[in-house]
Design a protein around this motif. Structure first.
Motif, PDB file in Angstrom:
ATOM      1  N   ARG A  88       0.674  -1.114   0.040  1.00  0.00           N
ATOM      2  CA  ARG A  88       0.219   0.090   0.115  1.00  0.00           C
ATOM      3  C   ARG A  88       0.918   1.148  -0.060  1.00  0.00           C
ATOM      4  O   ARG A  88       2.118   1.128   0.390  1.00  0.00           O
ATOM      5  CB  ARG A  88      -0.980   0.230   1.115  1.00  0.00           C
ATOM      6  N   PRO A  89       0.330   2.365  -0.292  1.00  0.00           N
ATOM      7  CA  PRO A  89       1.014   3.540  -0.405  1.00  0.00           C
ATOM      8  C   PRO A  89       1.592   4.056   1.119  1.00  0.00           C
ATOM      9  O   PRO A  89       0.843   3.694   1.986  1.00  0.00           O
ATOM     10  CB  PRO A  89       0.082   4.634  -0.778  1.00  0.00           C
ATOM     11  N   SER A  93       4.062  11.281   1.481  1.00  0.00           N
ATOM     12  CA  SER A  93       3.640  11.612   0.113  1.00  0.00           C
ATOM     13  C   SER A  93       2.757  10.606  -0.504  1.00  0.00           C
ATOM     14  O   SER A  93       2.252  10.796  -1.769  1.00  0.00           O
ATOM     15  CB  SER A  93       5.107  11.415  -0.812  1.00  0.00           C
ATOM     16  N   ARG A  94       2.386   9.591   0.052  1.00  0.00           N
ATOM     17  CA  ARG A  94       1.518   8.611  -0.184  1.00  0.00           C
ATOM     18  C   ARG A  94       1.854   7.853  -1.605  1.00  0.00           C
ATOM     19  O   ARG A  94       1.057   7.765  -2.441  1.00  0.00           O
ATOM     20  CB  ARG A  94       0.015   9.340  -0.275  1.00  0.00           C
ATOM     21  N   ILE A  95       3.109   7.336  -1.590  1.00  0.00           N
ATOM     22  CA  ILE A  95       3.330   6.917  -2.766  1.00  0.00           C
ATOM     23  C   ILE A  95       3.707   5.203  -2.641  1.00  0.00           C
ATOM     24  O   ILE A  95       4.198   4.849  -1.346  1.00  0.00           O
ATOM     25  CB  ILE A  95       4.740   7.319  -3.645  1.00  0.00           C
ATOM     26  N   ALA A 124      -4.034   0.405  -4.666  1.00  0.00           N
ATOM     27  CA  ALA A 124      -3.919   2.150  -5.048  1.00  0.00           C
ATOM     28  C   ALA A 124      -2.686   2.046  -6.139  1.00  0.00           C
ATOM     29  O   ALA A 124      -1.725   2.751  -5.934  1.00  0.00           O
ATOM     30  CB  ALA A 124      -3.621   3.171  -4.245  1.00  0.00           C
ATOM     31  N   ASP A 126      -2.186   3.297  -8.835  1.00  0.00           N
ATOM     32  CA  ASP A 126      -1.937   4.708  -9.420  1.00  0.00           C
ATOM     33  C   ASP A 126      -0.916   5.317  -8.588  1.00  0.00           C
ATOM     34  O   ASP A 126      -0.410   6.450  -8.974  1.00  0.00           O
ATOM     35  CB  ASP A 126      -3.130   5.519  -9.618  1.00  0.00           C
ATOM     36  N   ARG A 127      -0.474   5.117  -7.345  1.00  0.00           N
ATOM     37  CA  ARG A 127       0.355   5.389  -6.514  1.00  0.00           C
ATOM     38  C   ARG A 127       1.992   5.136  -6.722  1.00  0.00           C
ATOM     39  O   ARG A 127       2.837   5.561  -6.211  1.00  0.00           O
ATOM     40  CB  ARG A 127       0.152   5.454  -5.066  1.00  0.00           C
ATOM     41  N   ASN A 129       5.300   4.926  -7.870  1.00  0.00           N
ATOM     42  CA  ASN A 129       6.248   5.965  -8.669  1.00  0.00           C
ATOM     43  C   ASN A 129       6.996   5.319 -10.056  1.00  0.00           C
ATOM     44  O   ASN A 129       6.723   4.185 -10.219  1.00  0.00           O
ATOM     45  CB  ASN A 129       7.239   6.648  -7.824  1.00  0.00           C
ATOM     46  N   THR A 153      -7.175   0.333  -8.389  1.00  0.00           N
ATOM     47  CA  THR A 153      -7.216   1.521  -8.529  1.00  0.00           C
ATOM     48  C   THR A 153      -8.462   2.253  -8.739  1.00  0.00           C
ATOM     49  O   THR A 153      -9.360   1.552  -9.158  1.00  0.00           O
ATOM     50  CB  THR A 153      -6.151   1.874  -9.628  1.00  0.00           C
ATOM     51  N   ARG A 158      -4.010   7.246 -14.255  1.00  0.00           N
ATOM     52  CA  ARG A 158      -2.729   7.779 -13.857  1.00  0.00           C
ATOM     53  C   ARG A 158      -1.733   6.561 -13.846  1.00  0.00           C
ATOM     54  O   ARG A 158      -0.413   6.683 -13.470  1.00  0.00           O
ATOM     55  CB  ARG A 158      -2.983   7.993 -12.130  1.00  0.00           C
TER      56      ARG A 158
END
Length: 220
Positions: A88-89, A93-95, A124, A126-127, A129, A153, A158
């Motif tokens: 999970r992120p 920065s939630r990445i 998620a 889309d998080r 990087n 997602t 994204r």
């Protein structure tokens, strides 16, 4: 939860169960929907079904749903099954970082220890990087046997195209509009109160426009 616990997701669930029945499960899925919690639950249910000791079976004997009661199902529900891994992120920065993804890929390439399938779920996605997405690509291109990767997602636009093109997409969003989150409902209520109290003056209208602009920038 079992697949029967998702009556509003009949089409997506039926597609998964048809693949299970035919023994043609994809090596990588992208679950798309409005709520990450529901997508996580669906991914968890697929992991249970793949490893359930007392599954619901089709006429040809293939597992198409989990019992949600056996030891494997309980372990997966509690997040402590040795062959089901979640990412999970993290951080402010939630990445999803490249370090997280490298560790997940290391785990997925190991042989199962107590189940038939290794399952990796990226919540998620889309998080991811750029570096994390690149770390995932090699496994998407050359997946190990007896493994399933599930990406979830609410914002598929994204994701990078190279990841999108290597996953089988299942849409669990339905045909209706996305339901508002609690935070969005709170913001909408506050904005409505401002609109009622300030719309009479020119300055009030500018304030409302500024609020809307800031909201748009936050969502960009």
């Amino acid at each position: 939860m079992a697949f029967k616990s998702f009556p509003d997701q009949t089409q997506g669930v039926q597609l998964l169960q048809r693949s299970l029945e035919r023994g043609r499960l994809a090596h990588a899925y992208l679950f798309i929907g409005h709520q990450l919690e529901e997508l996580e639950a669906l991914a968890q249910t697929l992991a249970k079904t793949l490893n359930c000791r007392q599954p619901v079976r089709s006429d040809n004997g293939m597992a198409i749903d989990c019992c949600d009661q056996c030891l494997n199902c309980r372990k997966i529900s509690h997040g402590n099954h040795a062959d089901v891994h979640w990412v999970r992120p993290e951080s402010k920065s939630r990445i999803i970082s490249v370090e997280q993804m490298r560790e997940l890929m290391r785990e997925i390439h190991l042989k199962p220890t107590e189940a038939d399938y290794k399952t990796a779920v990226v919540v998620a996605a889309d998080r991811l990087n750029v570096q994390a997405a690149n770390a995932l690509l090699k496994t998407l291109e050359e997946p190990p046997a007896k493994s399933v990767l599930i990406l979830t997602t609410t914002e598929p636009q994204r994701l990078v195209d190279t990841v999108l093109s290597r996953c089988l997409r299942l849409n669990f969003a339905g045909e209706g509009p996305r339901p508002l989150t609690a935070a969005e409902m709170e913001w909408l209520t506050r904005f409505n109160e401002m609109a009622v109290s300030e719309q009479k003056s020119l300055l009030g209208r500018y304030r409302l426009m500024d609020v809307l602009l800031q909201r748009r920038l936050m969502r960009a």
